[in-house]
Design an enzyme around this catalytic site. Structure first.
Site, short mmCIF file in Angstrom:
data_model
loop_
_atom_site.label_atom_id
_atom_site.label_comp_id
_atom_site.label_asym_id
_atom_site.label_seq_id
_atom_site.Cartn_x
_atom_site.Cartn_y
_atom_site.Cartn_z
N CYS A 1 0.83 -1.16 -0.12
CA CYS A 1 -0.08 0.05 -0.01
C CYS A 1 0.95 1.27 0.02
O CYS A 1 1.93 1.32 0.77
CB CYS A 1 -0.99 0.08 1.16
N GLU B 1 -8.77 -0.79 -3.38
CA GLU B 1 -8.98 0.64 -3.36
C GLU B 1 -10.30 1.11 -2.76
O GLU B 1 -10.43 1.99 -2.20
CB GLU B 1 -9.08 0.92 -4.92
O1 LIG Z 1 -2.24 1.83 -2.10
C1 LIG Z 1 -2.44 1.59 -3.16
O2 LIG Z 1 -3.75 1.74 -3.44
C2 LIG Z 1 -1.84 1.10 -4.36
C3 LIG Z 1 -1.28 -0.44 -4.10
C4 LIG Z 1 -2.71 -1.03 -4.90
C5 LIG Z 1 -2.37 -2.81 -4.48
C6 LIG Z 1 -1.23 -3.41 -4.47
C7 LIG Z 1 -1.17 -4.69 -4.44
C8 LIG Z 1 -2.53 -5.61 -4.51
C9 LIG Z 1 -3.73 -4.69 -4.32
C10 LIG Z 1 -3.58 -3.49 -4.55
C11 LIG Z 1 0.22 -0.71 -4.62
O3 LIG Z 1 0.24 -0.66 -5.89
S1 LIG Z 1 1.27 -1.14 -3.60
C12 LIG Z 1 3.06 -1.05 -4.66
C13 LIG Z 1 2.99 -2.37 -5.81
O4 LIG Z 1 3.10 -1.67 -6.75
C14 LIG Z 1 2.74 -3.66 -5.71
C15 LIG Z 1 2.37 -4.27 -4.65
C16 LIG Z 1 1.97 -5.79 -4.49
C17 LIG Z 1 1.88 -6.42 -5.53
C18 LIG Z 1 1.67 -5.66 -6.84
C19 LIG Z 1 2.17 -4.20 -6.88
ZN LIG Z 2 -3.49 1.21 -0.60
#
Ligand SMILES: O=C(O)C[C@@H](Cc1ccccc1)C(=O)SCC(=O)c1ccccc1
Ligand SMILES: [Zn+2]
Length: 159
Positions: free
Chosen positions: A102, A145
Protein backbone atom coordinates in the site's frame (compact mmCIF):
# COMPACT_ATOMS: atom_id res chain seq x y z
CA UNK A 1 -22.77 8.44 -26.36
CA UNK A 2 -23.09 11.90 -24.83
CA UNK A 3 -21.47 12.22 -21.43
CA UNK A 4 -23.80 12.09 -18.46
CA UNK A 5 -23.29 14.39 -15.51
CA UNK A 6 -22.43 12.04 -12.65
CA UNK A 7 -22.47 13.49 -9.14
CA UNK A 8 -19.44 12.30 -7.17
CA UNK A 9 -20.16 11.51 -3.54
CA UNK A 10 -18.06 12.99 -0.76
CA UNK A 11 -16.71 10.53 1.77
CA UNK A 12 -17.93 10.77 5.29
CA UNK A 13 -20.27 9.03 7.65
CA UNK A 14 -21.60 6.11 5.57
CA UNK A 15 -25.04 6.64 7.13
CA UNK A 16 -25.10 10.18 5.75
CA UNK A 17 -23.85 9.02 2.40
CA UNK A 18 -27.29 9.23 0.76
CA UNK A 19 -27.53 12.85 1.76
CA UNK A 20 -23.85 13.42 1.04
CA UNK A 21 -23.34 16.59 -0.91
CA UNK A 22 -22.05 15.86 -4.36
CA UNK A 23 -18.93 17.99 -4.45
CA UNK A 24 -17.91 17.37 -7.99
CA UNK A 25 -19.46 16.21 -11.19
CA UNK A 26 -17.83 14.30 -14.01
CA UNK A 27 -18.05 17.39 -16.22
CA UNK A 28 -16.11 19.40 -13.61
CA UNK A 29 -12.62 20.39 -14.86
CA UNK A 30 -11.32 20.12 -11.26
CA UNK A 31 -12.35 16.46 -11.18
CA UNK A 32 -10.59 15.75 -14.48
CA UNK A 33 -7.47 17.45 -13.09
CA UNK A 34 -7.68 15.33 -9.93
CA UNK A 35 -7.90 12.15 -12.01
CA UNK A 36 -4.78 13.21 -13.92
CA UNK A 37 -2.99 14.03 -10.64
CA UNK A 38 -3.87 10.60 -9.24
CA UNK A 39 -2.48 8.94 -12.38
CA UNK A 40 0.81 10.87 -12.00
CA UNK A 41 1.06 10.03 -8.29
CA UNK A 42 0.28 6.36 -8.91
CA UNK A 43 2.85 6.03 -11.69
CA UNK A 44 5.46 7.91 -9.63
CA UNK A 45 4.97 5.36 -6.86
CA UNK A 46 4.91 2.37 -9.26
CA UNK A 47 1.47 1.51 -7.96
CA UNK A 48 -1.18 -0.67 -9.56
CA UNK A 49 -3.95 1.45 -8.08
CA UNK A 50 -4.70 4.55 -6.01
CA UNK A 51 -7.65 6.10 -4.14
CA UNK A 52 -8.45 9.82 -3.85
CA UNK A 53 -8.30 9.84 -0.02
CA UNK A 54 -4.62 8.78 -0.30
CA UNK A 55 -3.89 12.26 -1.65
CA UNK A 56 -6.21 13.94 0.85
CA UNK A 57 -9.27 14.21 -1.40
CA UNK A 58 -12.24 12.74 0.50
CA UNK A 59 -14.26 11.78 -2.57
CA UNK A 60 -15.42 8.46 -4.03
CA UNK A 61 -12.80 8.10 -6.76
CA UNK A 62 -10.23 5.34 -7.35
CA UNK A 63 -7.97 4.27 -10.21
CA UNK A 64 -7.26 0.60 -11.06
CA UNK A 65 -4.21 -0.12 -13.19
CA UNK A 66 -3.08 -3.73 -13.10
CA UNK A 67 0.21 -4.64 -14.76
CA UNK A 68 2.46 -7.70 -14.57
CA UNK A 69 4.79 -7.49 -11.55
CA UNK A 70 7.15 -9.84 -9.67
CA UNK A 71 4.38 -11.10 -7.36
CA UNK A 72 1.75 -11.38 -10.11
CA UNK A 73 3.68 -12.10 -13.31
CA UNK A 74 0.52 -13.09 -15.19
CA UNK A 75 -1.45 -10.01 -14.09
CA UNK A 76 -3.10 -8.35 -17.09
CA UNK A 77 -1.60 -5.17 -18.54
CA UNK A 78 -4.54 -2.72 -18.59
CA UNK A 79 -5.27 0.91 -19.37
CA UNK A 80 -5.71 2.65 -15.98
CA UNK A 81 -9.44 2.79 -15.17
CA UNK A 82 -10.75 5.73 -13.10
CA UNK A 83 -13.87 4.65 -11.18
CA UNK A 84 -16.33 7.25 -9.79
CA UNK A 85 -18.57 6.09 -6.92
CA UNK A 86 -17.53 2.42 -7.27
CA UNK A 87 -20.06 0.02 -5.76
CA UNK A 88 -19.62 -3.75 -5.27
CA UNK A 89 -22.83 -5.37 -6.59
CA UNK A 90 -21.93 -9.02 -5.90
CA UNK A 91 -18.98 -11.27 -5.17
CA UNK A 92 -17.95 -14.92 -5.27
CA UNK A 93 -18.03 -16.94 -2.05
CA UNK A 94 -14.54 -18.04 -2.99
CA UNK A 95 -11.71 -15.96 -1.56
CA UNK A 96 -8.03 -16.12 -2.42
CA UNK A 97 -5.09 -14.99 -0.27
CA UNK A 98 -2.56 -12.80 -2.04
CA UNK A 99 0.28 -10.39 -1.34
CA UNK A 100 -0.56 -6.72 -1.11
CA UNK A 101 1.31 -3.53 -0.43
CA UNK A 102 0.00 0.00 0.00
CA UNK A 103 1.28 3.44 -0.92
CA UNK A 104 -0.03 4.64 2.45
CA UNK A 105 1.73 1.89 4.42
CA UNK A 106 5.18 1.89 2.81
CA UNK A 107 7.61 -1.01 3.27
CA UNK A 108 5.01 -3.49 4.51
CA UNK A 109 3.61 -6.45 2.54
CA UNK A 110 0.83 -8.70 3.79
CA UNK A 111 -1.12 -11.78 2.76
CA UNK A 112 -4.73 -10.63 2.32
CA UNK A 113 -7.87 -12.68 1.56
CA UNK A 114 -9.98 -11.14 -1.24
CA UNK A 115 -13.02 -12.33 -3.21
CA UNK A 116 -11.80 -14.04 -6.38
CA UNK A 117 -14.58 -12.50 -8.48
CA UNK A 118 -16.60 -9.31 -8.03
CA UNK A 119 -19.16 -7.30 -10.01
CA UNK A 120 -18.72 -3.53 -9.77
CA UNK A 121 -20.87 -0.60 -10.84
CA UNK A 122 -19.01 2.68 -11.35
CA UNK A 123 -18.98 5.86 -13.39
CA UNK A 124 -16.18 6.25 -15.92
CA UNK A 125 -14.33 9.57 -16.09
CA UNK A 126 -16.96 10.90 -18.51
CA UNK A 127 -19.80 10.03 -16.14
CA UNK A 128 -21.09 7.01 -18.07
CA UNK A 129 -22.34 4.27 -15.74
CA UNK A 130 -20.49 0.97 -16.19
CA UNK A 131 -21.11 -2.49 -14.73
CA UNK A 132 -18.19 -4.90 -14.97
CA UNK A 133 -17.00 -8.26 -13.57
CA UNK A 134 -13.40 -8.44 -12.36
CA UNK A 135 -11.44 -11.53 -11.29
CA UNK A 136 -8.13 -12.45 -9.62
CA UNK A 137 -5.50 -9.70 -9.37
CA UNK A 138 -7.66 -6.94 -10.88
CA UNK A 139 -10.50 -7.85 -8.50
CA UNK A 140 -7.93 -7.67 -5.68
CA UNK A 141 -6.89 -4.15 -6.65
CA UNK A 142 -10.54 -2.97 -6.88
CA UNK A 143 -11.26 -4.36 -3.39
CA UNK A 144 -8.06 -2.78 -2.03
CA UNK A 145 -9.00 0.65 -3.48
CA UNK A 146 -12.67 0.50 -2.41
CA UNK A 147 -11.41 -0.33 1.10
CA UNK A 148 -9.54 3.00 1.05
CA UNK A 149 -12.88 4.77 0.43
CA UNK A 150 -14.17 3.08 3.59
CA UNK A 151 -11.11 4.01 5.65
CA UNK A 152 -9.64 0.50 5.55
CA UNK A 153 -6.09 -0.51 4.66
CA UNK A 154 -4.93 -4.03 3.84
CA UNK A 155 -3.32 -4.56 7.26
CA UNK A 156 -6.86 -4.42 8.69
CA UNK A 157 -7.59 -7.60 6.72
CA UNK A 158 -4.42 -9.62 7.19
CA UNK A 159 -5.44 -12.87 8.89
O1 LIG B 1 -2.10 1.79 -1.99
C1 LIG B 1 -2.56 1.54 -3.12
O2 LIG B 1 -3.79 1.62 -3.36
C2 LIG B 1 -1.61 1.04 -4.20
C3 LIG B 1 -1.33 -0.43 -4.06
C4 LIG B 1 -2.43 -1.19 -4.75
C5 LIG B 1 -2.42 -2.68 -4.60
C6 LIG B 1 -1.23 -3.43 -4.58
C7 LIG B 1 -1.29 -4.82 -4.47
C8 LIG B 1 -2.53 -5.47 -4.35
C9 LIG B 1 -3.70 -4.72 -4.37
C10 LIG B 1 -3.63 -3.34 -4.50
C11 LIG B 1 0.01 -0.69 -4.72
O3 LIG B 1 0.15 -0.59 -5.93
S1 LIG B 1 1.33 -1.20 -3.69
C12 LIG B 1 2.78 -1.27 -4.66
C13 LIG B 1 2.79 -2.24 -5.84
O4 LIG B 1 3.06 -1.81 -6.92
C14 LIG B 1 2.46 -3.68 -5.73
C15 LIG B 1 2.45 -4.36 -4.54
C16 LIG B 1 2.13 -5.71 -4.50
C17 LIG B 1 1.80 -6.38 -5.65
C18 LIG B 1 1.78 -5.67 -6.84
C19 LIG B 1 2.11 -4.35 -6.89
ZN1 LIG C 1 -3.47 1.08 -0.53
Amino acid sequence: SNSRRLEILQLGNPRLRDTAQAIASSSDPALQALIDQLLVTMHASNGVGIAAPQVGQPICLVIVASRPNPRYPDAPEMEPVPMLNPRLLSHSDETVKGWEGCLSVPGIRGLVPRYREIEVEYGDRHGNLRRQVFTDFVARIVQHEVDHLNGLVFVDRVE
